[in-house]
Design an enzyme around this catalytic site. Structure first.
Site, PDB file in Angstrom:
ATOM      1  N   CYS A 276      38.652  25.301  48.549  1.00 51.53           N
ATOM      2  CA  CYS A 276      39.160  24.982  47.206  1.00 51.53           C
ATOM      3  C   CYS A 276      39.955  26.145  46.615  1.00 51.53           C
ATOM      4  O   CYS A 276      41.080  25.961  46.135  1.00 51.53           O
ATOM      5  CB  CYS A 276      38.004  24.607  46.289  1.00 51.53           C
ATOM      6  SG  CYS A 276      37.155  23.078  46.758  1.00 51.53           S
ATOM      7  N   HIS A 277      39.372  27.354  46.651  1.00 47.38           N
ATOM      8  CA  HIS A 277      40.042  28.493  46.018  1.00 47.38           C
ATOM      9  C   HIS A 277      39.997  29.756  46.869  1.00 47.38           C
ATOM     10  O   HIS A 277      40.288  30.841  46.375  1.00 47.38           O
ATOM     11  CB  HIS A 277      39.431  28.770  44.644  1.00 47.38           C
ATOM     12  CG  HIS A 277      39.492  27.597  43.727  1.00 47.38           C
ATOM     13  ND1 HIS A 277      38.448  26.705  43.601  1.00 47.38           N
ATOM     14  CD2 HIS A 277      40.483  27.143  42.908  1.00 47.38           C
ATOM     15  CE1 HIS A 277      38.781  25.757  42.732  1.00 47.38           C
ATOM     16  NE2 HIS A 277      40.008  25.990  42.300  1.00 47.38           N
ATOM     17  N   GLY A 278      39.602  29.610  48.145  1.00 43.85           N
ATOM     18  CA  GLY A 278      39.736  30.724  49.079  1.00 43.85           C
ATOM     19  C   GLY A 278      38.671  31.794  49.008  1.00 43.85           C
ATOM     20  O   GLY A 278      38.977  32.975  49.219  1.00 43.85           O
TER      21      GLY A 278
END
Length: 227
Positions: A190-192
Site C-alpha cells: 500500500c505505502h511501501g
C-alpha cells in the site's frame, strides 16, 4: 339668653343622666359536673374514652404465625435475588463457541523452514514464520539503536525458530506480503513499508513493528495455541 334649641338639648341630657341603669342579667347557666377530678387511664392519658378504644393485645399463636410468614417471605426474596444474580453472571460468561473462536491451534509441522503460513484468528491474519538459522542470526545482529520502534529479537519471540505476528501493517492496516521487501521479511504494497524477519519496521511510513499476539507452544512444541 339661651336659644330654644339649646334649652331643648340641655333638658335631654339631664333626663339621660337621671335615668337608672339596670345591670344585665346573664342568661348562661353554670353547669356542674359530677366530679371535677380527671380520670386517668392505664396509658397515662386524660382521655376518659381511652380504655374503651384500647385494642387488646394479639394472641401469642397469631404473633408466631406472623413472624413465621415474614421470615418465609424474606427467605423467598433472598433466594429469588440470588438466582437472578447467578443468571446474570452466567449470561456474562463467554459461550463455548465464543471461546473456540478466541483461541486457535495450529500444527507447526506443516510450516516448512524459511516459509510463512498465514492463519485467521479473531478475524485478523496472523503470520507464522519458520525462520532459518541465517534469518535468526540476521535478526539478532541488528543494532536496536537504529530502529524506529526499538525491540530486540529476543523481546519478540518465545523460540528463536518461530516468529508469530499479526499480519496488519501498522501504518494504515494493509496486509503485508510475506518473504518480500529489502529485509526479506514483509513488504506492505500500500505505502511501501519494509519489515525484517523479526517483524520490525525498517523502512517506510509505518510507525511501529508488527504486533505480536498472545501465544504459547503446546503438545511438546508441535502445536501453536494463539490467544
Amino acid at each position: 339668653m339661651m336659644s330654644a334649641t339649646l334649652r331643648t338639648i340641655v333638658r335631654s341630657n339631664k333626663s339621660l343622666l337621671t335615668e337608672k341603669f339596670v345591670p344585665a342579667v346573664s342568661t348562661v347557666k353554670s353547669v356542674r359536673f359530677k366530679s371535677s377530678q380527671p380520670v386517668v387511664d392505664n396509658g397515662g392519658s386524660y382521655d376518659t374514652n381511652y380504655e374503651e378504644a384500647l385494642i387488646p393485645p394479639g394472641e401469642p399463636a397469631k404473633r408466631e404465625f406472623t413472624y413465621l410468614a415474614l421470615g418465609g417471605a424474606r427467605l423467598l426474596y433472598a433466594s429469588a435475588a440470588r438466582l437472578a444474580l447467578m443468571k446474570f453472571v452466567a449470561s456474562m460468561s463467554a459461550s463455548s463457541d465464543v471461546l473456540a473462536l478466541a483461541s486457535l491451534e495450529v500444527e507447526l509441522d506443516k510450516v516448512d523452514p524459511g516459509t510463512t503460513a498465514t492463519v485467521k484468528w479473531r478475524g485478523k491474519p496472523v503470520f507464522i514464520r519458520n525462520r532459518t538459522a541465517a534469518e535468526i542470526a540476521d535478526a539478532q545482529q541488528v543494532d536496536v539503536g537504529t530502529l524506529r520502534d526499538p525491540e530486540t529479537d529476543a523481546d519478540r519471540v518465545v523460540k528463536d525458530q518461530w516468529l508469530i505476528a499479526l499480519g496488519i501493517c501498522t501504518h494504515l492496516g494493509c496486509v503485508p506480503i510475506s518473504n518480500a521487501g529489502e529485509y526479506n521479511g514483509w513488504f506492505c504494497p500500500c505505502h511501501g513499508s519494509h519489515y525484517d524477519t523479526s517483524g520490525r519496521i525498517r523502512k517506510g511510513p509505518a510507525p511501529l513493528n508488527l504486533e505480536v499476539p498472545p501465544y504459547k507452544f503446546i503438545e511438546n512444541d508441535t502445536k501453536l495455541l494463539i490467544g
